[in-house]
Design a protein around this motif. Structure first.
Motif, PDB file in Angstrom:
ATOM      1  N   PRO A 103       0.795  -1.240   0.000  1.00 58.16           N
ATOM      2  CA  PRO A 103       0.000   0.000   0.000  1.00 58.16           C
ATOM      3  C   PRO A 103       0.825   1.288   0.000  1.00 58.16           C
ATOM      4  N   GLU A 104       2.054   1.230   0.461  1.00 54.75           N
ATOM      5  CA  GLU A 104       2.876   2.436   0.503  1.00 54.75           C
ATOM      6  C   GLU A 104       3.659   2.659  -0.793  1.00 54.75           C
ATOM      7  N   SER A 105       3.518   1.745  -1.741  1.00 55.52           N
ATOM      8  CA  SER A 105       4.269   1.831  -2.993  1.00 55.52           C
ATOM      9  C   SER A 105       3.640   2.804  -3.971  1.00 55.52           C
ATOM     10  N   ILE A 106       4.408   3.115  -4.992  1.00 55.40           N
ATOM     11  CA  ILE A 106       3.945   3.996  -6.060  1.00 55.40           C
ATOM     12  C   ILE A 106       3.799   3.160  -7.322  1.00 55.40           C
ATOM     13  N   TRP A 107       2.701   3.335  -8.011  1.00 55.84           N
ATOM     14  CA  TRP A 107       2.486   2.644  -9.279  1.00 55.84           C
ATOM     15  C   TRP A 107       2.795   3.630 -10.393  1.00 55.84           C
ATOM     16  N   ASP A 108       3.892   3.390 -11.084  1.00 55.68           N
ATOM     17  CA  ASP A 108       4.283   4.233 -12.204  1.00 55.68           C
ATOM     18  C   ASP A 108       4.629   3.342 -13.388  1.00 55.68           C
ATOM     19  N   SER A 109       5.195   3.930 -14.431  1.00 54.94           N
ATOM     20  CA  SER A 109       5.478   3.141 -15.632  1.00 54.94           C
ATOM     21  C   SER A 109       6.489   2.037 -15.353  1.00 54.94           C
ATOM     22  N   ASN A 110       7.506   2.316 -14.528  1.00 54.19           N
ATOM     23  CA  ASN A 110       8.510   1.288 -14.217  1.00 54.19           C
ATOM     24  C   ASN A 110       7.890   0.115 -13.455  1.00 54.19           C
ATOM     25  N   THR A 111       7.055   0.418 -12.491  1.00 48.20           N
ATOM     26  CA  THR A 111       6.394  -0.636 -11.722  1.00 48.20           C
ATOM     27  C   THR A 111       5.459  -1.435 -12.630  1.00 48.20           C
ATOM     28  N   ALA A 112       4.708  -0.734 -13.461  1.00 47.61           N
ATOM     29  CA  ALA A 112       3.778  -1.411 -14.374  1.00 47.61           C
ATOM     30  C   ALA A 112       4.535  -2.335 -15.323  1.00 47.61           C
ATOM     31  N   LEU A 113       5.616  -1.839 -15.902  1.00 47.94           N
ATOM     32  CA  LEU A 113       6.401  -2.666 -16.828  1.00 47.94           C
ATOM     33  C   LEU A 113       6.983  -3.882 -16.116  1.00 47.94           C
ATOM     34  N   ARG A 114       7.483  -3.679 -14.920  1.00 51.11           N
ATOM     35  CA  ARG A 114       8.066  -4.788 -14.147  1.00 51.11           C
ATOM     36  C   ARG A 114       7.011  -5.830 -13.788  1.00 51.11           C
ATOM     37  N   GLN A 115       5.839  -5.384 -13.351  1.00 48.99           N
ATOM     38  CA  GLN A 115       4.773  -6.306 -12.976  1.00 48.99           C
ATOM     39  C   GLN A 115       4.234  -7.061 -14.191  1.00 48.99           C
ATOM     40  N   LEU A 116       4.064  -6.356 -15.302  1.00 42.87           N
ATOM     41  CA  LEU A 116       3.605  -7.024 -16.520  1.00 42.87           C
ATOM     42  C   LEU A 116       4.634  -8.042 -16.999  1.00 42.87           C
ATOM     43  N   ASP A 117       5.906  -7.658 -16.978  1.00 39.92           N
ATOM     44  CA  ASP A 117       6.962  -8.571 -17.419  1.00 39.92           C
ATOM     45  C   ASP A 117       6.990  -9.829 -16.554  1.00 39.92           C
ATOM     46  N   THR A 118       6.885  -9.650 -15.261  1.00 41.93           N
ATOM     47  CA  THR A 118       6.854 -10.793 -14.345  1.00 41.93           C
ATOM     48  C   THR A 118       5.656 -11.683 -14.643  1.00 41.93           C
ATOM     49  N   PHE A 119       4.498 -11.071 -14.862  1.00 39.09           N
ATOM     50  CA  PHE A 119       3.301 -11.850 -15.154  1.00 39.09           C
ATOM     51  C   PHE A 119       3.430 -12.575 -16.491  1.00 39.09           C
ATOM     52  N   TYR A 120       3.923 -11.880 -17.524  1.00 48.31           N
ATOM     53  CA  TYR A 120       4.113 -12.520 -18.831  1.00 48.31           C
ATOM     54  C   TYR A 120       5.029 -13.735 -18.712  1.00 48.31           C
ATOM     55  N   LYS A 121       6.155 -13.542 -18.037  1.00 51.16           N
ATOM     56  CA  LYS A 121       7.130 -14.635 -17.907  1.00 51.16           C
ATOM     57  C   LYS A 121       6.548 -15.800 -17.114  1.00 51.16           C
ATOM     58  N   SER A 122       5.829 -15.499 -16.053  1.00 50.79           N
ATOM     59  CA  SER A 122       5.209 -16.560 -15.252  1.00 50.79           C
ATOM     60  C   SER A 122       4.146 -17.298 -16.054  1.00 50.79           C
ATOM     61  N   ALA A 123       3.288 -16.554 -16.743  1.00 46.66           N
ATOM     62  CA  ALA A 123       2.207 -17.168 -17.509  1.00 46.66           C
ATOM     63  C   ALA A 123       2.742 -18.050 -18.632  1.00 46.66           C
ATOM     64  N   THR A 124       3.838 -17.631 -19.246  1.00 45.41           N
ATOM     65  CA  THR A 124       4.367 -18.406 -20.368  1.00 45.41           C
ATOM     66  C   THR A 124       5.173 -19.622 -19.915  1.00 45.41           C
ATOM     67  N   THR A 125       5.297 -19.820 -18.608  1.00 42.64           N
ATOM     68  CA  THR A 125       5.866 -21.093 -18.142  1.00 42.64           C
ATOM     69  C   THR A 125       4.819 -22.193 -18.257  1.00 42.64           C
TER      70      THR A 125
END
Length: 160
Positions: A103-125
């Motif tokens: 809850p104390e974090s900031i959602w910006d473009s870097n966070t969004a890109l990192r979260q999407l990348d993590t999700f993409y990589k996990s899903a494609t396993t």
């Protein structure tokens, strides 16, 4: 006998608020009423119709296309409006989950890109999602993907 369809007239927000005020015997002068109605409408739109645009969306689209190219050995994806809508929804889903967890974090473009990348990589396993990679599939099967990944993680934990 044929039924006649009648279209119910819809009142504008200004007319609705004015009708509510009049139903409570509140009759205001036009010089007071108009600014008051403007304030009501502005408040309503700011609270109940928040701006849900993502200012860095073009970066997310570029990242999605790049991930797709890498996954398919250079093929270009057919990124259509449905894909765009579902990429936006997927991003919003990841944002809600991330901000709930941190809850104390900031959602910006870097966070969004990192979260999407993590999700993409996990899903494609998961073989099925690797072979059917699309923003629409990832968004519509989000819970299934998360539960399958959790089950794999649990099995690996129990195997140790």
């Amino acid at each position: 006998m044929a039924k006649l369809k009648t279209k119910r007239a819809k009142l504008s927000m200004r007319e609705c608020i004015n009708a509510i005020l009049k139903s409570h015997a509140i009759d205001l002068d036009e010089q007071i009423l108009n600014p008051l109605l403007d304030d009501f409408i502005e408040y309503f739109n700011s609270v109940y119709k928040p701006d849900d645009t993502i200012p860095y969306f073009h970066e997310l689209v570029g990242h999605y296309k790049q991930f797709y190219r890498e996954l398919t050995n250079g093929e270009e994806c057919a990124f259509n409006p449905i894909q765009a809508i579902n990429l936006k929804r997927l991003t919003q889903t990841l944002q809600k989950r991330y901000l709930h967890k941190y809850p104390e974090s900031i959602w910006d473009s870097n966070t969004a890109l990192r979260q999407l990348d993590t999700f993409y990589k996990s899903a494609t396993t998961l073989p099925f999602y690797k072979s059917c990679f699309s923003a629409t599939m990832l968004y519509s099967k989000f819970d299934e993907i998360i539960s399958q990944l959790a089950a794999i993680k649990e099995r690996e934990k129990n195997a140790k």
